[in-house]
Design a protein around this motif. Structure first.
Motif, mmCIF file in Angstrom:
data_model
loop_
_atom_site.group_PDB
_atom_site.id
_atom_site.type_symbol
_atom_site.label_atom_id
_atom_site.label_comp_id
_atom_site.label_asym_id
_atom_site.label_seq_id
_atom_site.Cartn_x
_atom_site.Cartn_y
_atom_site.Cartn_z
ATOM 1 N N LYS A 44 -2.129 16.052 -14.205
ATOM 2 C CA LYS A 44 -2.597 16.179 -15.586
ATOM 3 C C LYS A 44 -2.587 14.811 -16.257
ATOM 4 O O LYS A 44 -1.588 14.107 -16.242
ATOM 5 C CB LYS A 44 -1.711 17.160 -16.348
ATOM 6 C CG LYS A 44 -1.792 18.584 -15.831
ATOM 7 C CD LYS A 44 -0.892 19.513 -16.630
ATOM 8 C CE LYS A 44 -1.002 20.949 -16.130
ATOM 9 N NZ LYS A 44 -0.116 21.874 -16.896
ATOM 10 N N LEU A 45 -3.725 14.460 -16.854
ATOM 11 C CA LEU A 45 -3.933 13.097 -17.316
ATOM 12 C C LEU A 45 -3.017 12.685 -18.472
ATOM 13 O O LEU A 45 -2.361 11.638 -18.409
ATOM 14 C CB LEU A 45 -5.398 12.903 -17.735
ATOM 15 C CG LEU A 45 -6.364 12.459 -16.645
ATOM 16 C CD1 LEU A 45 -6.409 13.424 -15.481
ATOM 17 C CD2 LEU A 45 -7.754 12.253 -17.217
ATOM 18 N N ALA A 87 -5.382 7.216 -16.122
ATOM 19 C CA ALA A 87 -6.171 8.422 -15.874
ATOM 20 C C ALA A 87 -6.742 8.427 -14.457
ATOM 21 O O ALA A 87 -6.732 9.453 -13.769
ATOM 22 C CB ALA A 87 -7.298 8.529 -16.897
ATOM 23 N N ILE A 88 -7.238 7.281 -14.009
ATOM 24 C CA ILE A 88 -7.796 7.172 -12.659
ATOM 25 C C ILE A 88 -6.713 7.400 -11.609
ATOM 26 O O ILE A 88 -6.919 8.122 -10.629
ATOM 27 C CB ILE A 88 -8.450 5.787 -12.463
ATOM 28 C CG1 ILE A 88 -9.669 5.646 -13.369
ATOM 29 C CG2 ILE A 88 -8.841 5.576 -10.998
ATOM 30 C CD1 ILE A 88 -10.188 4.221 -13.508
ATOM 31 N N MET A 94 -1.510 9.690 -7.674
ATOM 32 C CA MET A 94 -0.410 8.744 -7.480
ATOM 33 C C MET A 94 0.902 9.343 -7.959
ATOM 34 O O MET A 94 0.956 10.013 -8.996
ATOM 35 C CB MET A 94 -0.679 7.432 -8.233
ATOM 36 C CG MET A 94 0.456 6.423 -8.140
ATOM 37 S SD MET A 94 0.138 4.843 -8.979
ATOM 38 C CE MET A 94 -0.736 3.957 -7.689
ATOM 39 N N GLN A 95 1.974 9.086 -7.218
ATOM 40 C CA GLN A 95 3.288 9.554 -7.634
ATOM 41 C C GLN A 95 3.726 8.791 -8.876
ATOM 42 O O GLN A 95 3.527 7.579 -8.982
ATOM 43 C CB GLN A 95 4.300 9.349 -6.512
ATOM 44 C CG GLN A 95 4.034 10.203 -5.280
ATOM 45 C CD GLN A 95 5.103 10.040 -4.223
ATOM 46 O OE1 GLN A 95 6.257 9.757 -4.518
ATOM 47 N NE2 GLN A 95 4.713 10.213 -2.965
ATOM 48 N N LEU A 96 4.344 9.506 -9.806
ATOM 49 C CA LEU A 96 4.723 8.893 -11.078
ATOM 50 C C LEU A 96 5.699 7.735 -10.876
ATOM 51 O O LEU A 96 5.631 6.730 -11.587
ATOM 52 C CB LEU A 96 5.327 9.943 -12.017
ATOM 53 C CG LEU A 96 5.694 9.456 -13.424
ATOM 54 C CD1 LEU A 96 4.468 8.874 -14.142
ATOM 55 C CD2 LEU A 96 6.291 10.603 -14.244
ATOM 56 N N ARG A 97 6.584 7.844 -9.906
ATOM 57 C CA ARG A 97 7.552 6.753 -9.687
ATOM 58 C C ARG A 97 6.853 5.477 -9.240
ATOM 59 O O ARG A 97 7.260 4.370 -9.599
ATOM 60 C CB ARG A 97 8.628 7.171 -8.684
ATOM 61 C CG ARG A 97 8.138 7.511 -7.288
ATOM 62 C CD ARG A 97 9.276 8.072 -6.430
ATOM 63 N NE ARG A 97 8.827 8.466 -5.108
ATOM 64 C CZ ARG A 97 8.789 7.651 -4.061
ATOM 65 N NH1 ARG A 97 9.192 6.398 -4.200
ATOM 66 N NH2 ARG A 97 8.371 8.071 -2.878
ATOM 67 N N ALA A 144 -5.813 1.636 -1.231
ATOM 68 C CA ALA A 144 -6.339 2.993 -1.446
ATOM 69 C C ALA A 144 -6.412 3.335 -2.924
ATOM 70 O O ALA A 144 -7.288 4.100 -3.348
ATOM 71 C CB ALA A 144 -5.476 4.022 -0.713
ATOM 72 N N TYR A 145 -5.499 2.762 -3.703
ATOM 73 C CA TYR A 145 -5.506 3.050 -5.140
ATOM 74 C C TYR A 145 -6.229 1.989 -5.944
ATOM 75 O O TYR A 145 -6.957 2.313 -6.898
ATOM 76 C CB TYR A 145 -4.077 3.245 -5.657
ATOM 77 C CG TYR A 145 -3.603 4.658 -5.467
ATOM 78 C CD1 TYR A 145 -4.006 5.680 -6.326
ATOM 79 C CD2 TYR A 145 -2.776 5.003 -4.403
ATOM 80 C CE1 TYR A 145 -3.607 6.988 -6.143
ATOM 81 C CE2 TYR A 145 -2.362 6.311 -4.202
ATOM 82 C CZ TYR A 145 -2.777 7.300 -5.082
ATOM 83 O OH TYR A 145 -2.385 8.605 -4.885
ATOM 84 N N PHE A 146 -6.078 0.703 -5.609
ATOM 85 C CA PHE A 146 -6.775 -0.265 -6.465
ATOM 86 C C PHE A 146 -8.281 -0.240 -6.240
ATOM 87 O O PHE A 146 -9.050 -0.648 -7.117
ATOM 88 C CB PHE A 146 -6.171 -1.667 -6.417
ATOM 89 C CG PHE A 146 -6.250 -2.467 -5.152
ATOM 90 C CD1 PHE A 146 -7.466 -2.920 -4.658
ATOM 91 C CD2 PHE A 146 -5.085 -2.857 -4.488
ATOM 92 C CE1 PHE A 146 -7.541 -3.704 -3.521
ATOM 93 C CE2 PHE A 146 -5.146 -3.652 -3.346
ATOM 94 C CZ PHE A 146 -6.376 -4.074 -2.860
ATOM 95 N N THR A 147 -8.746 0.274 -5.093
ATOM 96 C CA THR A 147 -10.197 0.455 -4.949
ATOM 97 C C THR A 147 -10.690 1.645 -5.774
ATOM 98 O O THR A 147 -11.878 1.713 -6.100
ATOM 99 C CB THR A 147 -10.616 0.619 -3.478
ATOM 100 O OG1 THR A 147 -9.895 1.696 -2.877
ATOM 101 C CG2 THR A 147 -10.374 -0.667 -2.699
ATOM 102 N N LYS A 148 -9.816 2.569 -6.129
ATOM 103 C CA LYS A 148 -10.196 3.624 -7.083
ATOM 104 C C LYS A 148 -10.472 3.004 -8.447
ATOM 105 O O LYS A 148 -11.417 3.395 -9.153
ATOM 106 C CB LYS A 148 -9.097 4.693 -7.177
ATOM 107 C CG LYS A 148 -8.979 5.584 -5.943
ATOM 108 C CD LYS A 148 -7.845 6.581 -6.100
ATOM 109 C CE LYS A 148 -7.787 7.579 -4.943
ATOM 110 N NZ LYS A 148 -7.445 6.965 -3.648
ATOM 111 N N LEU A 149 -9.652 2.036 -8.842
ATOM 112 C CA LEU A 149 -9.895 1.334 -10.106
ATOM 113 C C LEU A 149 -11.207 0.564 -10.037
ATOM 114 O O LEU A 149 -12.004 0.588 -10.990
ATOM 115 C CB LEU A 149 -8.738 0.373 -10.416
ATOM 116 C CG LEU A 149 -7.350 0.978 -10.581
ATOM 117 C CD1 LEU A 149 -6.345 -0.107 -10.973
ATOM 118 C CD2 LEU A 149 -7.341 2.090 -11.615
#
Length: 265
Positions: A44-45, A87-88, A94-97, A144-149
């Protein structure tokens, strides 16, 4: 150098190497005839962004959202860049930690601002994120995550092709479709005893290596550009089809990738 990489990717698109790549492309082209399915994933964003102290978290829905809704959201100029990044990352699960560790650092947000304003090419964005990560300033967020950005924040401009999400699913997809190690993947094989089976079955996990360079990323993106052109699809639709959908009932392409990916490509 960048033009040479794009030309090489185009050649690989035109001439798949080996029967496995040809079979994968035939399967993928067939599945691409189906409409892109919108599904809400991740976290949830609003609550995710609020936990990270984002100033504009109240402008976000406190629901899980789908890809098209996220694409609409990132073009809302009223929302600041840190909140959009949150949000992305929430959409990506992504895990909150990990996100908390990431948001304790700030240098990477300057790169996100440059991407959002259209100042960087996709390979430049990747190179900058890699540089910060090598210096220990990107804890909690790998390729994997910074390419989502990179994918979601960049304006959709013909003069500046968008970058694609290079996570395990799209990375393994491209490696299967090229029968090459376009994306360097770390992999781990292990054995599990499945309920109802007398013999253990082999399972595997893959993740995108930090050793991928901006050149790897440009090759990856250029191949997908050509794939989209060959199938007459938009850049966002081709990315969605490659990413597919998983969970307890994975979609056909996700299932195909899980069954056919290998450590050697």
């Amino acid at each position: 150098m960048r033009a040479d990489l794009q030309n090489l990717a185009h050649q690989e698109m035109a001439e798949p190497k080996g029967e496995s790549a040809q079979a994968a492309r035939k399967e993928f082209a067939l599945l691409c005839q189906e409409p892109v399915l919108e599904f809400a994933g991740g976290k949830k964003l609003r609550s995710f962004a609020a936990a990270l102290g984002c100033a504009d978290s109240e402008r976000l829905s406190d629901e899980k959202i789908g890809r098209s809704s996220l694409l609409t959201l990132v073009h809302d100029a009223r929302i600041d860049t840190p909140t959009l990044c949150a949000a992305i990352l929430a959409w990506g699960g992504m895990q909150l930690r990990h996100a908390t560790l990431l948001f304790e650092q700030r240098d990477w947000l300057n790169i996100a601002e440059e991407i959002r304003s259209g100042q960087l090419r996709r390979d430049e964005s990747y190179q900058k994120f890699c540089g910060v990560r090598r210096e220990g300033g990107l804890k909690g967020m790998g390729p994997a995550y910074f390419t989502k950005l990179i994918h979601f924040l960049a304006p959709r401009q013909q003069s500046n092709p968008i970058g694609y999400i290079m996570d395990q699913w799209v990375g393994c997809s491209v490696n299967l479709l090229t029968s090459e190690t376009t994306v360097l993947m770390n992999c781990n094989y292990y054995w599990v005893l499945v309920s109802g089976s007398e013999k253990p079955q082999q399972r595997s996990t893959f993740n995108v290596s930090d050793e991928n360079t901006a050149e790897n990323y440009e090759m990856f993106c250029s191949f997908i550009d050509d794939l989209a052109d060959s199938l007459g699809m938009s850049c966002d639709d081709i990315d969605a089809h490659l990413f597919s959908a998983g969970g307890k009932k994975p979609k056909d392409w996700r299932r195909y990738v899980k069954e056919h990916r290998r450590h050697d490509h």
